[in-house]
Design an enzyme around this catalytic site. Sequence first.
Site, PDB file in Angstrom:
ATOM      1  N   ASP A  38     108.352 -55.688  43.207  1.00  0.00           N
ATOM      2  CA  ASP A  38     108.115 -54.130  43.083  1.00  0.00           C
ATOM      3  C   ASP A  38     108.195 -53.869  41.551  1.00  0.00           C
ATOM      4  OD1 ASP A  38     107.385 -51.813  44.217  1.00  0.00           O
ATOM      5  OD2 ASP A  38     109.583 -51.103  44.040  1.00  0.00           O
ATOM      6  N   ASP A  95     102.473 -53.050  38.072  1.00  0.00           N
ATOM      7  CA  ASP A  95     102.624 -51.749  37.547  1.00  0.00           C
ATOM      8  C   ASP A  95     102.168 -51.841  36.263  1.00  0.00           C
ATOM      9  OD1 ASP A  95     102.995 -49.178  36.938  1.00  0.00           O
ATOM     10  OD2 ASP A  95     105.191 -49.095  37.441  1.00  0.00           O
ATOM     11  N   GLU A 121      99.097 -49.785  40.548  1.00  0.00           N
ATOM     12  CA  GLU A 121      99.493 -48.422  40.571  1.00  0.00           C
ATOM     13  C   GLU A 121      98.488 -47.658  39.533  1.00  0.00           C
ATOM     14  OE1 GLU A 121     103.222 -45.594  38.718  1.00  0.00           O
ATOM     15  OE2 GLU A 121     103.585 -47.422  40.135  1.00  0.00           O
ATOM     16  N   HIS A 153     110.940 -41.405  41.579  1.00  0.00           N
ATOM     17  CA  HIS A 153     111.774 -42.346  41.942  1.00  0.00           C
ATOM     18  C   HIS A 153     113.205 -41.725  41.695  1.00  0.00           C
ATOM     19  CE1 HIS A 153     108.426 -45.173  40.918  1.00  0.00           C
ATOM     20  NE2 HIS A 153     108.872 -45.717  42.045  1.00  0.00           N
ATOM     21  N   GLY A 181     108.879 -43.654  46.173  1.00  0.00           N
ATOM     22  CA  GLY A 181     109.812 -42.369  46.071  1.00  0.00           C
ATOM     23  C   GLY A 181     110.095 -41.809  47.429  1.00  0.00           C
ATOM     24  N   GLY A 182     110.099 -42.631  48.416  1.00  0.00           N
ATOM     25  CA  GLY A 182     110.292 -42.205  49.944  1.00  0.00           C
ATOM     26  C   GLY A 182     111.573 -41.462  50.074  1.00  0.00           C
ATOM     27  N   SER A 183     112.785 -41.758  49.435  1.00  0.00           N
ATOM     28  CA  SER A 183     114.098 -41.300  49.472  1.00  0.00           C
ATOM     29  C   SER A 183     113.965 -39.737  49.138  1.00  0.00           C
ATOM     30  CB  SER A 183     115.152 -42.193  49.037  1.00  0.00           C
ATOM     31  OG  SER A 183     115.142 -43.365  49.330  1.00  0.00           O
ATOM     32  N   ASN A 224     107.745 -46.719  50.471  1.00  0.00           N
ATOM     33  CA  ASN A 224     108.775 -47.615  49.464  1.00  0.00           C
ATOM     34  C   ASN A 224     110.167 -46.534  49.606  1.00  0.00           C
ATOM     35  OD1 ASN A 224     106.748 -49.038  48.839  1.00  0.00           O
ATOM     36  ND2 ASN A 224     107.558 -49.300  46.810  1.00  0.00           N
ATOM     37  N   GLY A 274     114.258 -46.952  48.146  1.00  0.00           N
ATOM     38  CA  GLY A 274     115.363 -47.612  47.469  1.00  0.00           C
ATOM     39  C   GLY A 274     116.436 -46.910  47.262  1.00  0.00           C
TER      40      GLY A 274
END
Length: 286
Positions: free
Chosen positions: A82, A104, A134, A183, A212-214, A233, A235
Amino acid sequence: MLYFSPLELILKAKQEKVALGSFNVFNNEMFHAVTIAALKKKSPVIIATGEVDIQYFPPELAVSLMKIYSKKFDIPFLLHLDHCTQVELAEKCLRCGYSSIMFDGSQLPYEENVEKTRSVVKIAQWFGVPVEGELGVILGTREFFESTTQKDDQLKITDPEAARDFVLRTGIHTLAPSIGSAHGVYVKKPKIHFDILKRISKATKIPLVLHGGSGIPVEDVHRCIEEGVAKVNVGTDLRRTLVDTIVHEGVNPYVEARTVMEKSRDAIVTVVENWLDILKSSIILQ
């Protein structure tokens, strides 16, 4: 052992309007937790190691663990690099046995991003491995919310026409666009630009990745999937769970370090299970 190529799984996720979960790990407990959750939910998972994590969790170790778990269980575990910013590191991880690469180059000038991403795609072709690129800038939450003007915000968001050009010229298989996520820990609800996401999906016609799913509301995650996201994603949720469990258990001066790590692992299992339910990724193997 079940074998599926990463691209096959992502394309099926897109077709079924679900998403693969990509979980960032940097130690054995986190790695093990993701596999336990995947087995319990009968869902494929992507286990990701970031460029910044490699000093703690070398590629050779990650590949060895992946081989052990893949041989033992009939669930597809995919190993993903990643946010790689170095072409040489991408090649090293490919030679080690990684099954997916994200290059990236988003912080580079556009033409340099195109050139370097395309070079990683060419190298990865020799290994039969898909590449995620990206475009736009997906920052950390602290940097993201320091933006004070609408102009600053728009500079971070991916332009759909540029995305089309980027995909055509690089040959990437998936794209991580900047659509309002970030993120880290959100200090306020992120504003996802669903209109931009829809236009990017239509322009590129390839699976998209939500970084930045969290912390993104579940309903927004589901809407992103409806608009073309096939990989999400996660993390920060895992990292915060690890830290919070250690801090909580560490108050006891007599607790065994092994016990703390076991409880951290179990807590992370619960987090990953919840995400797999949100993403509905078990459908992919049905």
